[in-house]
Write a protein that holds these residues in place. Structure first.
Motif, PDB file in Angstrom:
ATOM      1  N   GLU A   6      17.446  40.040   3.087  1.00  0.00           N
ATOM      2  CA  GLU A   6      16.386  40.143   2.084  1.00  0.00           C
ATOM      3  C   GLU A   6      15.203  40.915   2.666  1.00  0.00           C
ATOM      4  OE1 GLU A   6      16.977  38.796  -1.106  1.00  0.00           O
ATOM      5  OE2 GLU A   6      18.946  38.617  -0.145  1.00  0.00           O
ATOM      6  N   LEU A   7      14.672  41.857   1.892  1.00  0.00           N
ATOM      7  CA  LEU A   7      13.572  42.699   2.350  1.00  0.00           C
ATOM      8  C   LEU A   7      12.291  42.346   1.596  1.00  0.00           C
ATOM      9  CD1 LEU A   7      15.466  46.105   2.478  1.00  0.00           C
ATOM     10  CD2 LEU A   7      14.447  44.972   4.447  1.00  0.00           C
ATOM     11  N   TYR A   8      11.400  41.607   2.251  1.00  0.00           N
ATOM     12  CA  TYR A   8      10.119  41.311   1.611  1.00  0.00           C
ATOM     13  C   TYR A   8       9.010  41.076   2.648  1.00  0.00           C
ATOM     14  CZ  TYR A   8      11.421  36.464   2.625  1.00  0.00           C
ATOM     15  OH  TYR A   8      11.810  35.298   3.254  1.00  0.00           O
ATOM     16  N   MET A   9       9.367  41.079   3.947  1.00  0.00           N
ATOM     17  CA  MET A   9       8.389  40.895   5.004  1.00  0.00           C
ATOM     18  C   MET A   9       8.168  42.209   5.747  1.00  0.00           C
ATOM     19  SD  MET A   9       9.434  37.177   6.620  1.00  0.00           S
ATOM     20  CE  MET A   9       7.816  37.048   7.408  1.00  0.00           C
ATOM     21  N   GLU A  10       7.140  42.235   6.605  1.00  0.00           N
ATOM     22  CA  GLU A  10       6.924  43.403   7.447  1.00  0.00           C
ATOM     23  C   GLU A  10       6.223  42.970   8.734  1.00  0.00           C
ATOM     24  OE1 GLU A  10       2.673  45.158   5.782  1.00  0.00           O
ATOM     25  OE2 GLU A  10       4.533  46.101   5.114  1.00  0.00           O
ATOM     26  N   THR A  11       6.224  43.876   9.698  1.00  0.00           N
ATOM     27  CA  THR A  11       5.535  43.609  10.956  1.00  0.00           C
ATOM     28  C   THR A  11       4.040  43.840  10.775  1.00  0.00           C
ATOM     29  OG1 THR A  11       5.909  45.908  11.653  1.00  0.00           O
ATOM     30  CG2 THR A  11       7.522  44.257  12.342  1.00  0.00           C
ATOM     31  N   PRO A  12       3.214  43.162  11.608  1.00  0.00           N
ATOM     32  CA  PRO A  12       3.564  42.286  12.729  1.00  0.00           C
ATOM     33  C   PRO A  12       4.108  40.947  12.246  1.00  0.00           C
ATOM     34  CG  PRO A  12       1.207  42.266  12.388  1.00  0.00           C
ATOM     35  CD  PRO A  12       1.749  43.302  11.457  1.00  0.00           C
ATOM     36  N   ALA A  13       4.859  40.267  13.127  1.00  0.00           N
ATOM     37  CA  ALA A  13       5.451  38.980  12.771  1.00  0.00           C
ATOM     38  C   ALA A  13       5.546  38.097  14.005  1.00  0.00           C
ATOM     39  CB  ALA A  13       6.834  39.178  12.160  1.00  0.00           C
ATOM     40  N   GLU A  14       5.447  36.801  13.790  1.00  0.00           N
ATOM     41  CA  GLU A  14       5.614  35.823  14.857  1.00  0.00           C
ATOM     42  C   GLU A  14       6.848  34.977  14.561  1.00  0.00           C
ATOM     43  OE1 GLU A  14       2.231  33.509  15.910  1.00  0.00           O
ATOM     44  OE2 GLU A  14       0.827  35.215  15.813  1.00  0.00           O
ATOM     45  N   LEU A  15       7.813  35.009  15.489  1.00  0.00           N
ATOM     46  CA  LEU A  15       9.068  34.284  15.318  1.00  0.00           C
ATOM     47  C   LEU A  15       9.118  33.078  16.250  1.00  0.00           C
ATOM     48  CD1 LEU A  15      11.669  37.233  15.263  1.00  0.00           C
ATOM     49  CD2 LEU A  15      10.101  36.483  13.461  1.00  0.00           C
ATOM     50  N   SER A  16       9.769  32.030  15.775  1.00  0.00           N
ATOM     51  CA  SER A  16       9.986  30.845  16.597  1.00  0.00           C
ATOM     52  C   SER A  16      11.242  30.147  16.095  1.00  0.00           C
ATOM     53  CB  SER A  16       8.775  29.905  16.545  1.00  0.00           C
ATOM     54  OG  SER A  16       8.510  29.509  15.210  1.00  0.00           O
ATOM     55  N   VAL A  17      11.576  29.024  16.699  1.00  0.00           N
ATOM     56  CA  VAL A  17      12.793  28.297  16.334  1.00  0.00           C
ATOM     57  C   VAL A  17      12.442  26.851  16.001  1.00  0.00           C
ATOM     58  CG1 VAL A  17      15.085  27.544  17.087  1.00  0.00           C
ATOM     59  CG2 VAL A  17      14.188  29.742  17.858  1.00  0.00           C
ATOM     60  N   LEU A  18      12.932  26.388  14.848  1.00  0.00           N
ATOM     61  CA  LEU A  18      12.846  24.974  14.482  1.00  0.00           C
ATOM     62  C   LEU A  18      14.164  24.347  14.915  1.00  0.00           C
ATOM     63  CD1 LEU A  18      11.328  25.407  10.899  1.00  0.00           C
ATOM     64  CD2 LEU A  18      10.102  24.914  13.019  1.00  0.00           C
ATOM     65  N   ALA A  19      14.182  23.785  16.122  1.00  0.00           N
ATOM     66  CA  ALA A  19      15.431  23.313  16.730  1.00  0.00           C
ATOM     67  C   ALA A  19      15.998  22.113  15.976  1.00  0.00           C
ATOM     68  CB  ALA A  19      15.195  22.953  18.193  1.00  0.00           C
ATOM     69  N   GLY A  20      17.275  22.225  15.569  1.00  0.00           N
ATOM     70  CA  GLY A  20      17.971  21.139  14.890  1.00  0.00           C
ATOM     71  C   GLY A  20      17.285  20.671  13.623  1.00  0.00           C
ATOM     72  N   HIS A  21      16.589  21.569  12.944  1.00  0.00           N
ATOM     73  CA  HIS A  21      15.714  21.183  11.832  1.00  0.00           C
ATOM     74  C   HIS A  21      16.469  20.729  10.589  1.00  0.00           C
ATOM     75  CE1 HIS A  21      11.932  21.073   9.684  1.00  0.00           C
ATOM     76  NE2 HIS A  21      12.424  21.849   8.738  1.00  0.00           N
ATOM     77  N   LEU A  22      17.627  21.326  10.319  1.00  0.00           N
ATOM     78  CA  LEU A  22      18.401  20.984   9.136  1.00  0.00           C
ATOM     79  C   LEU A  22      19.810  20.549   9.537  1.00  0.00           C
ATOM     80  CD1 LEU A  22      17.318  23.887   6.724  1.00  0.00           C
ATOM     81  CD2 LEU A  22      16.536  21.504   6.682  1.00  0.00           C
ATOM     82  N   HIS A  23      20.437  19.759   8.685  1.00  0.00           N
ATOM     83  CA  HIS A  23      21.794  19.255   8.948  1.00  0.00           C
ATOM     84  C   HIS A  23      22.764  19.879   7.948  1.00  0.00           C
ATOM     85  CE1 HIS A  23      19.523  16.381  11.306  1.00  0.00           C
ATOM     86  NE2 HIS A  23      20.651  16.016  11.873  1.00  0.00           N
TER      87      HIS A  23
END
Length: 298
Positions: free
Chosen positions: A274-291
């Motif tokens: 899906e194309l709707y965001m642009e840079t700059p961007a901050e990425l991270s991880v939600l570890a084990g967030h969903l089952h």
């Protein structure tokens, strides 16, 4: 496996031409294991996300019948909940890359059968600013490819259109300057693509990432520094026995818990197709967030 109350979401325009037949098949498989099954068709972009955010906590499990874009939309609603339900992905799109990462059959009816006899696993979710993604976040070649996809061709030829578009794009992708902050350490350079993956598949092709990529609390990050079909071939064809180390100096690979991306000019970003965001961007991880329900064996 049985549930008291379940929601099955399917999108009007998502995926395969035989969607109505597929819906009937998966409903027939799931219904005997569910006391109350609510089936909802979404018609407009964003409708699935709103539905999941508003009603997700009413259900023990939410089944999503659709492709990576439909999953992306619904997960952005479910990930915001304090008590999100279990999630079952029923492949109904063109590539179904996230479902492949979960070890789910590409056939929706078979996938539904697997989920009844399968297990539930905690799965990482990537975060990009205030949005989440299940499969990837990418800029450069990957977003150029998404922009070049002919929707009519995609409908007629399925995944083949992705490869045609890639080959059309790869000969004319312009390099860009980037600045990255990788777990607090800063680096700069030039690239034609930056690809931060949570999942293990791209365009139905397995990527050379570890089997626990969905549960390791990290993103697998690829930087492609220059174009060339051999580079793409190395990424898409290599099946590592241990940790992957690229042979070609034009490919950089690392794992990261956090990643800040800046480019010399704002660039469109592709999140799960899906194309709707642009840079700059901050990425991270939600570890084990969903089952998620999975057909993968122990």
């Amino acid at each position: 496996m049985e549930w008291n109350k379940a929601l099955l979401i399917h999108h009007l325009h998502a995926g395969k031409a035989n969607r109505e037949n597929t819906l009937g098949l998966v409903t027939g498989v799931l219904a005997p294991a569910i006391h109350e099954l609510v089936v909802v068709r979404t018609d407009e972009p964003g409708e699935g996300e709103k539905l999941c955010r508003k009603r997700g906590e009413e259900f023990d499990v939410v089944f999503i019948l659709g492709g990576d874009g439909t999953v992306h939309e619904c997960v952005n609603g479910l990930a915001s909940l304090q008590n999100p339900p279990q999630i079952g992905v029923l492949p109904g799109g063109t590539c179904n890359d996230f479902a492949r990462s979960l070890g789910i059959s590409p056939d929706a009816e078979t996938a539904a059968q697997e989920m009844l006899a399968g297990r539930v696993i905690p799965v990482d979710v990537g975060r990009a600013d205030d949005r989440v993604f299940t499969n990837f976040f990418g800029i450069g070649l990957i977003s150029d490819t998404s922009q070049n996809i002919n929707e009519n061709l995609k409908g007629a030829l399925g995944k083949v259109s992705y490869f045609i578009s890639t080959l059309q794009t790869i000969t004319r992708s312009d390099p860009f300057q980037y600045e990255l902050e990788i777990d607090g350490e800063r680096t700069t350079g030039e690239a034609v693509m930056i690809y931060a993956a949570n999942g293990r598949f791209l365009g139905t092709n397995a990527l050379p990432f570890a089997p626990d990529a969905l549960q390791d609390g990290k993103l697998d990050v690829l930087i492609i520094h220059e174009t060339g079909i051999p580079l793409l071939r190395e990424v898409l064809s290599h099946k590592p026995e241990g940790e992957w180390q690229p042979r070609n100096e034009s490919i950089s690979y690392f794992k990261a818990s956090t990643l800040k991306i800046k480019t010399d000019v704002p660039m469109p970003a592709d999140t799960d197709g899906e194309l709707y965001m642009e840079t700059p961007a901050e990425l991270s991880v939600l570890a084990g967030h969903l089952h998620f329900l999975t057909g993968a064996e122990e």
